[in-house]
Design a protein around this motif. Structure first.
Motif, PDB file in Angstrom:
ATOM      1  N   SER C  50      28.275 -28.750 -34.102  1.00  0.00           N
ATOM      2  CA  SER C  50      27.389 -28.918 -35.249  1.00  0.00           C
ATOM      3  C   SER C  50      26.889 -30.343 -35.289  1.00  0.00           C
ATOM      4  O   SER C  50      27.597 -31.282 -34.941  1.00  0.00           O
ATOM      5  CB  SER C  50      28.123 -28.563 -36.547  1.00  0.00           C
ATOM      6  OG  SER C  50      29.347 -29.227 -36.584  1.00  0.00           O
ATOM      7  N   GLU C 164      21.561 -18.791 -36.063  1.00  0.00           N
ATOM      8  CA  GLU C 164      22.823 -18.214 -36.559  1.00  0.00           C
ATOM      9  C   GLU C 164      22.570 -17.101 -37.574  1.00  0.00           C
ATOM     10  O   GLU C 164      23.080 -17.160 -38.694  1.00  0.00           O
ATOM     11  CB  GLU C 164      23.695 -19.306 -37.180  1.00  0.00           C
ATOM     12  CG  GLU C 164      23.950 -20.444 -36.225  1.00  0.00           C
ATOM     13  CD  GLU C 164      25.070 -21.358 -36.678  1.00  0.00           C
ATOM     14  OE1 GLU C 164      25.765 -21.018 -37.639  1.00  0.00           O
ATOM     15  OE2 GLU C 164      25.259 -22.405 -36.043  1.00  0.00           O
ATOM     16  N   HIS C 197      27.168 -20.926 -32.920  1.00  0.00           N
ATOM     17  CA  HIS C 197      28.264 -21.817 -32.574  1.00  0.00           C
ATOM     18  C   HIS C 197      29.418 -20.998 -32.011  1.00  0.00           C
ATOM     19  O   HIS C 197      30.491 -21.514 -31.744  1.00  0.00           O
ATOM     20  CB  HIS C 197      28.719 -22.616 -33.795  1.00  0.00           C
ATOM     21  CG  HIS C 197      29.130 -21.741 -34.937  1.00  0.00           C
ATOM     22  ND1 HIS C 197      28.325 -21.517 -36.019  1.00  0.00           N
ATOM     23  CD2 HIS C 197      30.245 -21.009 -35.137  1.00  0.00           C
ATOM     24  CE1 HIS C 197      28.930 -20.687 -36.848  1.00  0.00           C
ATOM     25  NE2 HIS C 197      30.088 -20.361 -36.329  1.00  0.00           N
TER      26      HIS C 197
END
Lengths: 262, 271, 255
Positions: C50, C164, C197
């Protein structure tokens, strides 16, 4: 179905509000009889006065006179308030520039505006219009500003990636998200308009609901004032339930239903 | 990587405060408005409209004659009495309405009625019924601001976190601690908001009552200026009124609110 | 897979640099100069820690953020090429019904009727034909995200950007959504750039996998040559997954 209707009726009849009303009416009646004074009329007397006004249609002229003033004044206040709110919500400099002015406007009592307006314009239509604009535009401005600050930037970003034109963004994103704020602004602003218009009529007018209230005060007629107050309140309720609530319900039909709070 | 700033020393703090105070856009706003007012009055040339200078003159007269604090004090006594009465009764009503459905329904319509009646009606009625004296303004103020306080307190009671109450039941927390640690902290912001609205209403109704049935107080002074047809007198008194409101707002209400909200993560700045 | 080298380049990025300056005028370099070509029909997944500039990259491609320098070309390079973006939350307009939400993104040069057909085609593709007149709040989170995907598909974009999109959903719904997304992708052969992620999600979905490091550089660029449908029980899948995780950990160690 029938059971449902019966239950609704039963709920209406066995509502604690009737207890409250009875207690107040009873206390009022007792005090009125005991004191036997002109300034505390019996409830029945007030009701008769109110009924006289209603059935003879004597209230129509005054109500109409007040209405015209309020609608005119509020219309202007709405335009001014919305523009100021948009400026404040979208431009930092304007927000700082106008903030104190709006706070000051919110804090000053309508009486000040009413007195000044009456002195400047006397009985002309300008007096109530000016007073109404000055008292109610800050309420609309503050609400519109809050609405603009609360705009969902994510939705605007989404529209940008899909290359939606500005006009469509305004119609489909910005205005719908502002509507709830505009509605609460209208509510507050409109009730302020009523109140300050009544004040203007008290000090400088020869017709209108406010003038009638003034006349009752001058002749020490509490029943007359209460009757006119009832007319005033009734009109407000009518506007609330026949115009504002249905309009708001129509515009927020997309919302999840929440149990009524008031 | 964001490096936290080293703490500024006291001298810098004072200097930056003074800078913020004097080189603030507010003063520019202020000056621009005064100039606009001045030239507008000169342009329209109506006798009644006072220039800022004339209003300043009136202000100076009021301050020099020494009547201001006496009149303000008279108004303050009335407001203080009426408002504290309204606060006490309003909190009781609000708590009742928030916690018991019966009481909510009992007071509901009365509160709605009370919220929508204009202050003028309260003022005139109480002057007619109680005459000139302390009772009239106190009654009018109490009646007018009570509904606002009750509604806010009710919302506060309703917003008490049920999960926290359940947690207390699990840990067998006693009632006193429950009220001190959970009920009050939730209610206080609502009571603060209520006081704010209630106080504004109280002021306005007090002034109105004084207009119609008093021989002292700020409202009476305004009425007097109205009768002698002095716009600048009214503007001067209105400015003093606004000034007092600002002093109370920044001197008492905002610091109190900040103190009670110190545990909150962010202070939202609304208006 | 050999045909891919001849396929058209849909997104062409050269020396893309993005530098933010914060309110204290300090500069933060998010993207230090990235070059990247995405071919038509590719499902590209991007993984990174991130703060490594993945979202910034997508936002620049989508035109939501200004680039500091470099070039970004989409489609043939003509300005009219359409983009679609599926965000973490569905970002539906709450006051419009499902169908109206799709109609909201109608491109200027499309007729009302042909777009209506597309709306119905793609709503049935995400299996939401029954709820066209519902408002978003009446749908579950997964259904809302499917509306978001249908909205993205119905403008038939040159490239579909996804940031995401399943991270706000519970794992069971997310897994269903992945299966559906792959089915739709096989159907439409839509070019997709997908940020995540979650390494497992990246390996399951993509046929090209890019890993970012902390400085926002491309540290790894792998072809995912696994047959579909991919199952976590397959030996080849597990091996590739394990390798990818190891490479990713190495990237982070070098920081």
């Amino acid at each position: 179905m029938r059971v449902k209707i019966a239950r609704t009726i039963a709920n209406f009849i066995w509502h604690p509000r009737w207890i409250a009303f009875s207690i107040i009416l009873a206390a009022w009646q007792i005090v009125a009889v005991k004191r036997n004074s002109r300034v505390i009329p019996q409830p029945a007397r007030v009701w008769n006065e109110f009924w006289d006004l209603l059935s003879n249609f004597t209230f129509v002229d005054d109500l109409w006179a007040s209405m015209i003033r309020i609608v005119l004044g509020f219309g202007v206040a709405f335009l001014v308030g919305t523009s100021v709110g948009i400026l404040m919500g979208s431009r930092r400099t304007w927000n700082e520039f106008l903030h104190d002015l709006v706070v000051f406007g919110l804090a000053l009592p309508g009486l000040v505006y009413a007195l000044i307006a009456v002195m400047l314009f006397g009985q002309a239509l300008w007096a109530p219009v000016l007073a109404i604009v000055l008292t109610s535009y800050p309420f609309i401005a503050v609400n519109v500003r809050e609405g603009i600050i609360a705009l969902d930037k994510n939705l605007l970003d989404m529209a940008k990636t899909y290359r939606i034109k500005k006009r469509k963004q305004l119609l489909k994103i910005i205005i719908p998200s502002l509507l709830p704020f505009i509605f609460s602004g209208i509510r507050l602003g409109f009730s302020m308009s009523w109140k300050v218009n009544t004040l203007v009529e008290v000090f400088g007018s020869t017709n209108g609901v406010g003038w009638q209230i003034r006349a009752s005060f001058d002749t020490y007629s509490v029943h007359g004032m209460l009757a006119w107050t009832l007319i005033f309140g009734g009109t407000m309720l009518l506007i609330e339930y026949r115009i504002l609530t249905p309009a708001e319900r129509y515009f927020s039909r997309w919302r999840p239903k929440i149990d009524g709070i008031i | 990587m964001i490096i936290p700033n080293s703490k500024p020393n006291k001298k810098n703090l004072i200097r930056s405060f003074l800078q913020g105070f004097f080189f603030n856009r507010r003063w520019i706003t202020f000056v621009v408005l005064i100039l606009c007012w001045h030239f507008f009055v000169l342009a329209v040339d109506i006798d009644l409209l006072p220039t800022p200078g004339r209003v300043l003159e009136s202000l100076r007269e009021i301050m020099r004659s020494g009547i201001f604090f006496g009149q303000l004090g008279d108004s303050m006594v009335r407001i203080g009495l009426g408002f504290s009465l309204a606060l006490t009764l309003g909190i009781i009503t609000g708590v009742l309405m928030g916690s018991r459905d019966f009481w909510n329904k009992f007071f509901q319509d009365l509160i709605v009625l009370g919220l929508s009646l204009p202050g003028l009606v309260y003022a005139l009625l109480s002057v007619m019924i109680f005459g000139i004296g302390l009772t009239a303004p106190v009654a009018a103020i109490t009646a007018a601001s009570l509904p606002f306080i009750a509604v806010n307190v009710r919302e506060g009671v309703r917003s008490i976190d049920k999960d926290l109450l359940d947690m207390c039941r699990v840990y067998k927390i006693d009632r006193v601690r429950l009220i001190r640690q959970i009920v009050l902290p939730t209610l206080i912001p609502f009571i603060m908001a209520a006081s704010r609205i209630g106080f504004t209403v109280a002021w306005k109704v007090a002034v109105l009552t004084e207009v119609f049935g008093a021989s002292t107080g700020i409202g009476y002074q305004m009425r007097y200026q109205f009768q002698i047809f002095s716009v600048r007198g009214i503007v001067a008194w209105a400015l003093l009124f606004g000034l007092v409101m600002l002093v109370i707002e920044y001197g008492a209400l905002i610091p109190m609110e900040r103190y009670f909200n110190r545990w909150r993560p962010t202070i939202e700045k609304v208006v | 897979m050999t045909s891919k080298t001849k396929a058209q380049i849909v997104v062409q990025i050269k020396n893309l640099v993005k530098i933010f300056s914060d309110e204290k005028e300090r500069e933060h370099c998010v993207l230090p100069g990235i070059s990247l070509n995405v071919f038509e029909g590719t499902f590209l997944t991007i993984v990174g820690p991130s703060g490594s500039g993945k979202t910034t990259l997508l936002n620049i491609i989508a035109g939501l953020e200004e680039k500091t320098s470099g070039t970004v070309k989409i489609g043939g390079g003509a300005d009219g090429s359409q983009l679609a973006y599926v965000f973490q939350s569905a970002r539906l307009l709450p006051w419009l019904t499902v169908e109206e939400n799709l109609r909201f993104v109608k491109p200027e040069n499309t007729t009302e009727e042909s777009f209506k057909e597309k709306i119905h085609h793609y709503l049935s593709l995400v299996e939401l034909n029954d709820v066209t007149r519902h408002y978003p709040h009446q749908l579950s989170g997964g259904m809302q995200q499917r509306v978001g995907i249908a909205r993205a598909l119905c403008i038939e974009p040159a490239v579909l950007l996804m940031d995401e999109p399943f991270s706000h959903l519970d794992e069971i719904t997310a897994e269903q959504m992945r299966v559906e997304l792959l089915r739709i992708w096989e159907d439409t052969k839509q070019t997709i750039i997908f940020i995540t992620h979650d390494m497992q999600e990246a390996v399951t979905l993509g046929d090209r996998l890019i890993m970012f490091n902390f400085r926002g550089e491309i540290a790894e660029d792998l072809a995912v040559d696994l047959h579909r449908p991919r199952k976590f029980s397959d030996r080849s899948f597990i091996e590739f997954y394990a390798q990818s995780v190891e490479r990713f950990q190495n990237i982070r160690k070098k920081e």
